[in-house]
Design a protein around this motif. Sequence first.
Motif, PDB file in Angstrom:
ATOM      1  N   ILE A 147       0.821  -1.219   0.000  1.00  0.00           N
ATOM      2  CA  ILE A 147       0.000   0.000   0.000  1.00  0.00           C
ATOM      3  C   ILE A 147       0.849   1.261   0.000  1.00  0.00           C
ATOM      4  N   SER A 148       2.158   1.132   0.239  1.00  0.00           N
ATOM      5  CA  SER A 148       3.016   2.306   0.239  1.00  0.00           C
ATOM      6  C   SER A 148       3.844   2.440  -1.036  1.00  0.00           C
ATOM      7  N   ASN A 149       4.060   1.342  -1.740  1.00  0.00           N
ATOM      8  CA  ASN A 149       4.766   1.402  -3.032  1.00  0.00           C
ATOM      9  C   ASN A 149       3.807   1.443  -4.215  1.00  0.00           C
ATOM     10  N   ILE A 150       2.695   0.817  -4.102  1.00  0.00           N
ATOM     11  CA  ILE A 150       1.527   0.892  -4.989  1.00  0.00           C
ATOM     12  C   ILE A 150       1.745   0.323  -6.380  1.00  0.00           C
ATOM     13  N   ARG A 151       2.522   0.988  -7.216  1.00  0.00           N
ATOM     14  CA  ARG A 151       2.477   0.735  -8.661  1.00  0.00           C
ATOM     15  C   ARG A 151       2.842  -0.693  -9.040  1.00  0.00           C
ATOM     16  N   SER A 152       3.986  -1.183  -8.575  1.00  0.00           N
ATOM     17  CA  SER A 152       4.407  -2.527  -8.970  1.00  0.00           C
ATOM     18  C   SER A 152       3.480  -3.594  -8.400  1.00  0.00           C
ATOM     19  N   TYR A 153       2.879  -3.327  -7.241  1.00  0.00           N
ATOM     20  CA  TYR A 153       2.022  -4.320  -6.606  1.00  0.00           C
ATOM     21  C   TYR A 153       0.633  -4.373  -7.243  1.00  0.00           C
ATOM     22  N   VAL A 154       0.162  -3.240  -7.751  1.00  0.00           N
ATOM     23  CA  VAL A 154      -1.066  -3.254  -8.546  1.00  0.00           C
ATOM     24  C   VAL A 154      -0.845  -4.065  -9.820  1.00  0.00           C
ATOM     25  N   ALA A 155       0.319  -3.907 -10.440  1.00  0.00           N
ATOM     26  CA  ALA A 155       0.655  -4.695 -11.632  1.00  0.00           C
ATOM     27  C   ALA A 155       0.674  -6.182 -11.304  1.00  0.00           C
ATOM     28  N   VAL A 156       1.255  -6.551 -10.162  1.00  0.00           N
ATOM     29  CA  VAL A 156       1.277  -7.953  -9.727  1.00  0.00           C
ATOM     30  C   VAL A 156      -0.141  -8.489  -9.569  1.00  0.00           C
ATOM     31  N   ALA A 157      -1.012  -7.695  -8.936  1.00  0.00           N
ATOM     32  CA  ALA A 157      -2.393  -8.142  -8.703  1.00  0.00           C
ATOM     33  C   ALA A 157      -3.122  -8.378 -10.022  1.00  0.00           C
ATOM     34  N   PHE A 158      -2.967  -7.491 -10.975  1.00  0.00           N
ATOM     35  CA  PHE A 158      -3.635  -7.643 -12.267  1.00  0.00           C
ATOM     36  C   PHE A 158      -3.163  -8.904 -12.985  1.00  0.00           C
ATOM     37  N   VAL A 159      -1.855  -9.123 -13.007  1.00  0.00           N
ATOM     38  CA  VAL A 159      -1.303 -10.262 -13.751  1.00  0.00           C
ATOM     39  C   VAL A 159      -1.673 -11.583 -13.080  1.00  0.00           C
ATOM     40  N   THR A 160      -1.572 -11.667 -11.758  1.00  0.00           N
ATOM     41  CA  THR A 160      -1.931 -12.911 -11.074  1.00  0.00           C
ATOM     42  C   THR A 160      -3.425 -13.219 -11.228  1.00  0.00           C
ATOM     43  N   PHE A 161      -4.257 -12.193 -11.196  1.00  0.00           N
ATOM     44  CA  PHE A 161      -5.688 -12.393 -11.393  1.00  0.00           C
ATOM     45  C   PHE A 161      -5.963 -12.952 -12.788  1.00  0.00           C
ATOM     46  N   CYS A 162      -5.292 -12.403 -13.795  1.00  0.00           N
ATOM     47  CA  CYS A 162      -5.470 -12.886 -15.171  1.00  0.00           C
ATOM     48  C   CYS A 162      -4.983 -14.324 -15.320  1.00  0.00           C
ATOM     49  N   ILE A 163      -3.839 -14.637 -14.728  1.00  0.00           N
ATOM     50  CA  ILE A 163      -3.310 -15.990 -14.810  1.00  0.00           C
ATOM     51  C   ILE A 163      -4.272 -16.979 -14.171  1.00  0.00           C
ATOM     52  N   TYR A 164      -4.836 -16.617 -13.026  1.00  0.00           N
ATOM     53  CA  TYR A 164      -5.792 -17.499 -12.366  1.00  0.00           C
ATOM     54  C   TYR A 164      -7.017 -17.721 -13.244  1.00  0.00           C
ATOM     55  N   ARG A 165      -7.516 -16.663 -13.865  1.00  0.00           N
ATOM     56  CA  ARG A 165      -8.682 -16.798 -14.751  1.00  0.00           C
ATOM     57  C   ARG A 165      -8.374 -17.743 -15.902  1.00  0.00           C
ATOM     58  N   GLU A 166      -7.178 -17.640 -16.451  1.00  0.00           N
ATOM     59  CA  GLU A 166      -6.828 -18.437 -17.624  1.00  0.00           C
ATOM     60  C   GLU A 166      -6.634 -19.916 -17.284  1.00  0.00           C
ATOM     61  N   ILE A 167      -5.969 -20.198 -16.172  1.00  0.00           N
ATOM     62  CA  ILE A 167      -5.628 -21.577 -15.845  1.00  0.00           C
ATOM     63  C   ILE A 167      -6.764 -22.295 -15.132  1.00  0.00           C
ATOM     64  N   PHE A 168      -7.371 -21.652 -14.157  1.00  0.00           N
ATOM     65  CA  PHE A 168      -8.344 -22.343 -13.302  1.00  0.00           C
ATOM     66  C   PHE A 168      -9.799 -22.062 -13.673  1.00  0.00           C
ATOM     67  N   LEU A 179      -6.469  -5.805 -18.522  1.00  0.00           N
ATOM     68  CA  LEU A 179      -5.708  -5.803 -17.270  1.00  0.00           C
ATOM     69  C   LEU A 179      -4.209  -5.968 -17.532  1.00  0.00           C
ATOM     70  N   TYR A 180      -3.850  -6.775 -18.532  1.00  0.00           N
ATOM     71  CA  TYR A 180      -2.439  -6.888 -18.885  1.00  0.00           C
ATOM     72  C   TYR A 180      -1.885  -5.538 -19.345  1.00  0.00           C
ATOM     73  N   LEU A 181      -2.654  -4.826 -20.160  1.00  0.00           N
ATOM     74  CA  LEU A 181      -2.226  -3.508 -20.625  1.00  0.00           C
ATOM     75  C   LEU A 181      -2.131  -2.524 -19.461  1.00  0.00           C
ATOM     76  N   CYS A 182      -3.084  -2.607 -18.537  1.00  0.00           N
ATOM     77  CA  CYS A 182      -3.037  -1.741 -17.354  1.00  0.00           C
ATOM     78  C   CYS A 182      -1.795  -2.031 -16.523  1.00  0.00           C
TER      79      CYS A 182
END
Length: 366
Positions: A147-168, A179-182
């Motif tokens: 919550i204090s660095n924000i940018r890279s961790y929002v990117a992590v959340a978007f990518v992991t969410f997309c990966i979960y949608r695709e695989i599971f 979301l990948y573009l974001c």
Amino acid sequence: MFLTARIFGVFTYIVLLCLALLGVRYLPQRQTKYVIWGYLLVLCAVAYIYVPDVNKDITRLALYAQDYAQKSLNDFLDLLTTAKSGLFMLVYFRLFANCLMPVTCMIVFGSAFYILADTSKKLHVIRSIVMLALMWIMTNDFYVISISNIRSYVAVAFVTFCIYREIFQHKFNVLNIFLYLCAIEMHSMGIVLVAFRILVYLVSGGKITVWKIILVPIILATLILAFPIYQDFLIRSSDKFEGYYTNGTYNYVWERIIFTIQTIVQGYILWKAYVYRLFKENPWNSCRLLVIASFVVLLICHVRVTFMQRWIIFSTILELPVLIRLLQLEHEKHRHQVKQFLIATCLITFAFVCSRGNLCSLKFWE
């Protein structure tokens, strides 16, 4: 400095975590999802009243956000049209200028909790497994830094969410692309994560669908054609990476100890997954290469603490479904090795996190 405020902040975090774990463990199972999402809202409230140190990234980012928010709509649109990269970051900062930390908390931990809740529901796991998985996430030193660095961790959340949608969930559509573009537009870490995802997919030779046959070449072609637009951004990111590597003076020993313990736990989970032949099952066979490659990258990232900070939360969330299924398999076999190891290492990690980790900076006044 601010010893009383920090002790109170850490104590608040511990109490809220214990209440959430007790709620998951002892309330009726049909109410588990309400406990998890209620806990997420409380974490967002804590993020809203959190008073960061002046040397935290959020202090500098908040000034940028206020500047973007105070611009007139025409001036902001001019800024968007002239900017070559970071468009989503600009919009994100303008829209949430006064609540960057709680919104980021909602995105980062909302993504992790969604994966936790959805996997647990599909597998019909017992409440103690949900509790252990939640404890694993929240005793790692992710909260304050995300919550204090924000940018890279929002990117992590978007990518992991997309990966979960695709695989599971077998979903790959416009939302994933958006979301990948974001993620790419939010931080250079997003470029690394998206490139990692594409590379692992191409190497794995996984299940081919019409969507992927059409969209993967389009994405690759778009990245190539858009290179002149992102050229300056990539050069700056490359220079920053080189600076982190060659001039990386930040090497907080306690943070390295915490990350080392977390890395050992992730390696243990993967080893036990092979022992229980978890990756022979569907859909976990589809994520095998992804989680292993992610763990290998994590090992490489140990050359610098700053690299570990950004990658370890990605590899942790990727392994979350694996951990849940592993705990279920162990429960079915009436064994307790993974459970006992996880509890012990979570408590050890959390002791370091509360006394020497980023969580120590959690305070609500100065």
